[in-house]
Design an enzyme around this catalytic site. Structure first.
Site, PDB file in Angstrom:
ATOM      1  N   ASP A  49       0.831  -1.197   0.000  1.00  0.00           N
ATOM      2  CA  ASP A  49       0.000   0.000   0.000  1.00  0.00           C
ATOM      3  C   ASP A  49       0.874   1.260   0.000  1.00  0.00           C
ATOM      4  O   ASP A  49       1.901   1.326   0.687  1.00  0.00           O
ATOM      5  CB  ASP A  49      -0.883  -0.012   1.253  1.00  0.00           C
ATOM      6  CG  ASP A  49      -1.940   1.055   1.256  1.00  0.00           C
ATOM      7  OD1 ASP A  49      -2.743   1.090   0.312  1.00  0.00           O
ATOM      8  OD2 ASP A  49      -1.967   1.855   2.208  1.00  0.00           O
ATOM      9  N   GLU A  87      15.732 -14.132  -0.909  1.00  0.00           N
ATOM     10  CA  GLU A  87      16.183 -15.132   0.066  1.00  0.00           C
ATOM     11  C   GLU A  87      15.258 -16.342   0.050  1.00  0.00           C
ATOM     12  O   GLU A  87      15.683 -17.478   0.262  1.00  0.00           O
ATOM     13  CB  GLU A  87      16.187 -14.535   1.480  1.00  0.00           C
ATOM     14  CG  GLU A  87      17.284 -13.522   1.761  1.00  0.00           C
ATOM     15  CD  GLU A  87      17.129 -12.946   3.167  1.00  0.00           C
ATOM     16  OE1 GLU A  87      16.461 -13.595   4.011  1.00  0.00           O
ATOM     17  OE2 GLU A  87      17.666 -11.852   3.415  1.00  0.00           O
TER      18      GLU A  87
END
Length: 544
Positions: free
Chosen positions: A216, A267
């Site tokens: 957002d 990752e």
């Protein structure tokens, strides 16, 4: 047939060092679920994770690849969940962490990925940090927000996107910044404590199995450190933010955060982030989707374009050009929880429905990802919500001058036999927003029985998109013939067009080369006997 403009675009291939699962997002179809309004599983009148889980088979049958769930966190309730109290918890009205785990497991078993909404620009004023900052101006938590000394006037001319000044006062007289409601104080991302805490939040949900996040206000995290006035007057609209917010949004420092978040995604190997980037300049929007930043950045130009071939052609050309420069695919959006429904925006009634159906075929043909907002596949219009039932802070902060967003957030209609449209179990509490009169005519159950319904059109379009290599990926050549757009789509750059999407945005019919008709937004369009096809007004077709 004369061509007024022609532009060819090849969608850049994904980088070779990207995981295959990351590149698959480039042409994914993502379904946005407004959680409060999708399906109520426990009968309290509010949509929840139990209800959403029960409707996953519907999303599979529709043919989408992923779902994005609007905020589910404990919230102060000032802005539909976008005022977050705790980023690593679940509001009890939606369920529990176990319910989220179960949703993810079920979705993955159905072949669906799950995106959550994350809100890094601001917290709730009930967040523990803000409460500590109110109690002690010298606390470490006070440095996590934008506090300025007491004074008679706000520190600058910045305006809230919901109306009124972007500054409010604490009980001891300090000013604090909120680009939205006063209950949503903006975080100070220049403080490392903020970035480190959000690192932990990302890993918390990734470890739970979430596939990614919609971010957002991704363009708003950093503010001018000198708090200088914005150079213009803010126009009260949720989209197209431009230079009038030059000091309060789109600061260059924000890109370092998205590189940081991208590294965390990498990752995990197969996670993604898509940012809400409500900027007018699409070249600026595209920067957020550079190879080491977000996987995607929303551009809302198509969503806010008025019906008409010149505007749609310019939008498509500009978006494909801007994102192509940074090697990114375009995420296309026609509707979401912040904008009036397409059927109403495009003219209401039969005309609005025809245009919304045609626009859907256009969007689903374009190379890039497509984001659908729950209910647009049913052809829902904007609902007329009585003033006494409104919830949106935009309505209240504007003194009723702006209707707000409640009209696109009313409950999803599932069952035409039920006065409550199957949103809640029988005997449940009244829904959080009232079901409009006649809402049953749009219900999923009814449209399942109608072969030419809008739901049937979306299902056919998504099936074709999933099986045809030229739809949603490859290369596009755009040509405008007055009020008609011709988009030639090839599976790969340099290949011969395999599908052409035609859309007539004018008031009269238009004759096109027939080819093989794959799909038409108007069910009355039939394969021609000869070599030409008559394309009615407000209609789109796919031909091969």
């Amino acid at each position: 047939m004369s061509a007024e403009s022609t532009t060819a675009h090849a969608v850049p291939a994904p980088r070779q060092d990207q995981p295959a699962t990351a590149s698959c997002w480039r042409d994914a179809v993502v379904y946005q679920v407004y959680l409060r309004s999708f399906a109520d599983g426990n009968g309290d009148g509010i949509g929840d994770f139990a209800g959403l889980r029960s409707r996953l088979p519907y999303l599979v049958e529709l043919g989408v690849d992923a779902l994005w769930v609007t905020p589910h966190y404990p919230s102060g309730g000032a802005d539909g969940g976008y005022d977050v109290i705790d980023y690593r918890a679940v509001d009890e009205q939606y369920g529990t962490l176990d319910d989220v785990r179960a949703l993810i497991d079920d979705a993955h078993a159905h072949g669906l990925k799950v995106l959550l909404d994350i809100v890094p620009n601001h917290t709730s004023d009930q967040h523990v940090w803000f409460q500590k900052a109110l109690a002690d101006p010298d606390s470490p938590e006070a440095g996590c927000y934008h506090f300025l000394p007491a004074g008679d006037e706000p520190p600058n001319n910045w305006q809230s996107m919901f109306g009124g000044p972007a500054w409010s006062r604490t009980p001891d007289g300090r000013w604090y910044l909120h680009l939205f409601t006063p209950q949503q104080p903006d975080l100070n991302w220049a403080n490392p404590m903020v970035a480190e805490d959000f690192d932990e939040t990302l890993r918390f949900w990734f470890d739970l199995g979430v596939d990614g996040f919609r971010v957002d206000v991704a363009y708003g995290l950093f503010k001018d450190p000198e708090y200088r006035d914005n150079p213009g007057v803010y126009s009260p609209t949720l989209f197209g933010h431009g230079p009038e917010q030059a000091m309060s949004t789109n600061q260059h420092q924000v890109h370092a955060i998205w590189r940081r978040w991208r590294a965390i995604c990498d990752e995990y190997g197969d996670r993604m982030i898509v940012g809400e980037v409500s900027l007018a300049d699409l070249d600026q929007v595209a920067l957020y989707a550079r190879p080491d930043e977000m996987h995607q950045a929303f551009q809302f130009r198509l969503l806010k374009s008025k019906w008409g071939a010149p505007a749609f052609a310019a939008t498509i050309d500009e978006a494909l050009t801007a994102f192509g420069r940074v090697g990114a695919a375009v995420p296309w959006v026609l509707g979401n929880h912040d904008k009036a429904r397409q059927v109403t925006r495009y003219g209401s009634g039969d005309q609005g429905r025809r245009r919304a159906r045609a626009a859907a075929l256009l969007m689903l043909a374009l190379p890039g990802a497509a984001y659908l907002y729950a209910g647009e596949e049913l052809g829902l219009p904007e609902a007329d919500v009585p003033d006494h039932a409104r919830q949106d802070p935009i309505y209240f902060r504007s003194g009723g001058k702006r209707a707000g967003r409640d009209g696109c957030r009313v409950p999803m209609p599932w069952d035409d036999r039920d006065p409550g449209v199957g949103f809640s179990p029988a005997g449940s509490a009244a829904p959080w927003l009232p079901v409009p009169p006649g809402w049953q005519q749009h219900a999923v159950r009814r449209q399942r029985r109608e072969p030419n319904s809008t739901l049937a059109l979306y299902e056919r379009a998504l099936t074709l998109r999933a099986t045809h290599p030229a739809l949603g990926s490859g290369a596009a050549t755009l040509t405008r013939h007055g009020d008609v757009l011709q988009i030639d789509l090839a599976a790969t750059a340099g290949a011969e067009p395999a599908v052409t999407c035609w859309i007539n945005m004018g008031a009269t019919g238009f004759t096109i080369p027939a080819g093989r008709l794959l799909l038409a937004s108007d069910p009355a369009v039939r394969p021609p006997a000869g070599g030409l096809l008559s394309l009615p007004a407000d209609t789109a077709v796919w031909v091969a």
